[in-house]
Write a protein that holds these residues in place. Structure first.
Motif, PDB file in Angstrom:
ATOM      1  N   ASN A 112       4.115  -6.175   9.557  1.00  0.00           N
ATOM      2  CA  ASN A 112       3.022  -5.198  10.181  1.00  0.00           C
ATOM      3  C   ASN A 112       2.869  -4.209   9.053  1.00  0.00           C
ATOM      4  OD1 ASN A 112       5.583  -4.513  11.052  1.00  0.00           O
ATOM      5  ND2 ASN A 112       4.865  -2.799  11.876  1.00  0.00           N
ATOM      6  N   ILE A 113       3.954  -3.943   8.306  1.00  0.00           N
ATOM      7  CA  ILE A 113       4.220  -2.631   7.452  1.00  0.00           C
ATOM      8  C   ILE A 113       2.825  -3.228   6.266  1.00  0.00           C
ATOM      9  CG2 ILE A 113       5.454  -1.594   5.734  1.00  0.00           C
ATOM     10  CD1 ILE A 113       7.826  -1.917   7.297  1.00  0.00           C
ATOM     11  N   MET A 114       2.993  -4.221   5.600  1.00  0.00           N
ATOM     12  CA  MET A 114       2.037  -4.723   4.665  1.00  0.00           C
ATOM     13  C   MET A 114       0.586  -5.015   5.246  1.00  0.00           C
ATOM     14  SD  MET A 114       2.250  -5.662   1.665  1.00  0.00           S
ATOM     15  CE  MET A 114       0.672  -5.231   1.157  1.00  0.00           C
ATOM     16  N   ARG A 115       0.507  -5.339   6.505  1.00  0.00           N
ATOM     17  CA  ARG A 115      -0.874  -5.207   7.196  1.00  0.00           C
ATOM     18  C   ARG A 115      -1.151  -4.115   7.025  1.00  0.00           C
ATOM     19  NH1 ARG A 115       1.708  -8.957  10.887  1.00  0.00           N
ATOM     20  NH2 ARG A 115       1.547  -7.333  12.451  1.00  0.00           N
ATOM     21  N   PRO A 149      -6.740   0.015   4.604  1.00  0.00           N
ATOM     22  CA  PRO A 149      -7.501   0.725   3.573  1.00  0.00           C
ATOM     23  C   PRO A 149      -8.573  -0.355   2.993  1.00  0.00           C
ATOM     24  CG  PRO A 149      -5.559   1.947   3.463  1.00  0.00           C
ATOM     25  CD  PRO A 149      -5.451   0.475   3.901  1.00  0.00           C
ATOM     26  N   VAL A 150      -8.108  -1.360   2.474  1.00  0.00           N
ATOM     27  CA  VAL A 150      -8.948  -2.527   1.691  1.00  0.00           C
ATOM     28  C   VAL A 150      -9.944  -2.898   2.742  1.00  0.00           C
ATOM     29  CG1 VAL A 150      -9.015  -4.657   0.195  1.00  0.00           C
ATOM     30  CG2 VAL A 150      -7.123  -2.842   0.244  1.00  0.00           C
ATOM     31  N   GLN A 151      -9.440  -3.263   4.075  1.00  0.00           N
ATOM     32  CA  GLN A 151     -10.255  -3.644   5.063  1.00  0.00           C
ATOM     33  C   GLN A 151     -11.263  -2.799   5.606  1.00  0.00           C
ATOM     34  OE1 GLN A 151     -10.175  -7.059   6.558  1.00  0.00           O
ATOM     35  NE2 GLN A 151     -12.048  -6.250   7.268  1.00  0.00           N
ATOM     36  N   ASP A 152     -11.140  -1.564   5.449  1.00  0.00           N
ATOM     37  CA  ASP A 152     -11.963  -0.460   5.734  1.00  0.00           C
ATOM     38  C   ASP A 152     -12.883  -0.252   4.662  1.00  0.00           C
ATOM     39  OD1 ASP A 152     -10.476   0.250   8.129  1.00  0.00           O
ATOM     40  OD2 ASP A 152      -9.381   2.004   7.246  1.00  0.00           O
ATOM     41  N   GLU A 153     -12.637  -0.407   3.437  1.00  0.00           N
ATOM     42  CA  GLU A 153     -13.806  -0.438   2.202  1.00  0.00           C
ATOM     43  C   GLU A 153     -14.525  -1.478   2.222  1.00  0.00           C
ATOM     44  OE1 GLU A 153     -13.541   0.469  -2.517  1.00  0.00           O
ATOM     45  OE2 GLU A 153     -11.884   0.667  -1.457  1.00  0.00           O
ATOM     46  N   PHE A 154     -13.891  -2.624   2.808  1.00  0.00           N
ATOM     47  CA  PHE A 154     -14.690  -3.814   2.395  1.00  0.00           C
ATOM     48  C   PHE A 154     -14.744  -4.524   4.000  1.00  0.00           C
ATOM     49  CE2 PHE A 154     -13.050  -3.125  -1.742  1.00  0.00           C
ATOM     50  CZ  PHE A 154     -14.158  -3.023  -2.612  1.00  0.00           C
ATOM     51  N   PRO A 155     -15.347  -4.039   4.872  1.00  0.00           N
ATOM     52  CA  PRO A 155     -15.261  -4.579   6.167  1.00  0.00           C
ATOM     53  C   PRO A 155     -15.705  -5.764   6.425  1.00  0.00           C
ATOM     54  CG  PRO A 155     -17.063  -3.056   6.140  1.00  0.00           C
ATOM     55  CD  PRO A 155     -16.183  -2.836   4.879  1.00  0.00           C
ATOM     56  N   PHE A 156     -16.793  -6.475   5.392  1.00  0.00           N
ATOM     57  CA  PHE A 156     -17.351  -7.691   5.696  1.00  0.00           C
ATOM     58  C   PHE A 156     -16.513  -8.872   4.949  1.00  0.00           C
ATOM     59  CE2 PHE A 156     -18.434  -5.320   2.079  1.00  0.00           C
ATOM     60  CZ  PHE A 156     -18.241  -5.952   0.672  1.00  0.00           C
TER      61      PHE A 156
END
Length: 127
Positions: free
Chosen positions: A77-80, A85-92
């Motif tokens: 869960n720490i790595m996730r 922030p990567v998911q937030d920047e590239f939500p697609f």
């Protein structure tokens, strides 16, 4: 979430931007989380069965019970969280693709070989 890259891979400039965001999340002044990134990618992908084509990282189901609470996945869960922030920047881009792309980056960053990578994984819907 359906994957926009199921039929066509992103441009190299978009892949480079995703890798740059992963680099910022995984290797910075606070942490070098390359070993955790490899472990996350491995644990997410390790159930793939080449014979049947099932299992693996598609779905990013490690974020749900029972996988998220499995002792073998302790601490991932720490790595996730570091990759959020990567998911937030590239939500697609799917979480499954980000997790596995982070593992590919980490292997390269640690001096390992170039690992072939293709986008196209989708995420199971949140419960």
């Amino acid at each position: 979430m359906s994957c926009p890259f199921a039929k066509k891979q992103p441009s190299s400039s978009l892949d480079n931007a995703i890798e740059t965001a992963i680099r910022k999340a995984v290797v910075n002044y606070k942490v070098n989380a390359c070993p955790m990134a490899v472990r996350l990618a491995w644990h997410a992908s390790g159930t793939f069965d080449k014979e049947t084509g099932v299992g693996g990282s598609d779905g990013a189901t490690m974020r749900f019970d029972p996988e998220s609470s499995d002792d073998a996945n302790a601490g991932l869960n720490i790595m996730r969280d570091l990759l959020k922030p990567v998911q937030d920047e590239f939500p697609f881009v799917s979480k499954a693709d980000i997790w596995t792309r982070a593992g590919v980056f980490a292997i390269k960053m640690a001096g390992g070989p170039d690992v072939p990578f293709g986008y196209g994984r989708s995420d199971a819907t949140d419960n």
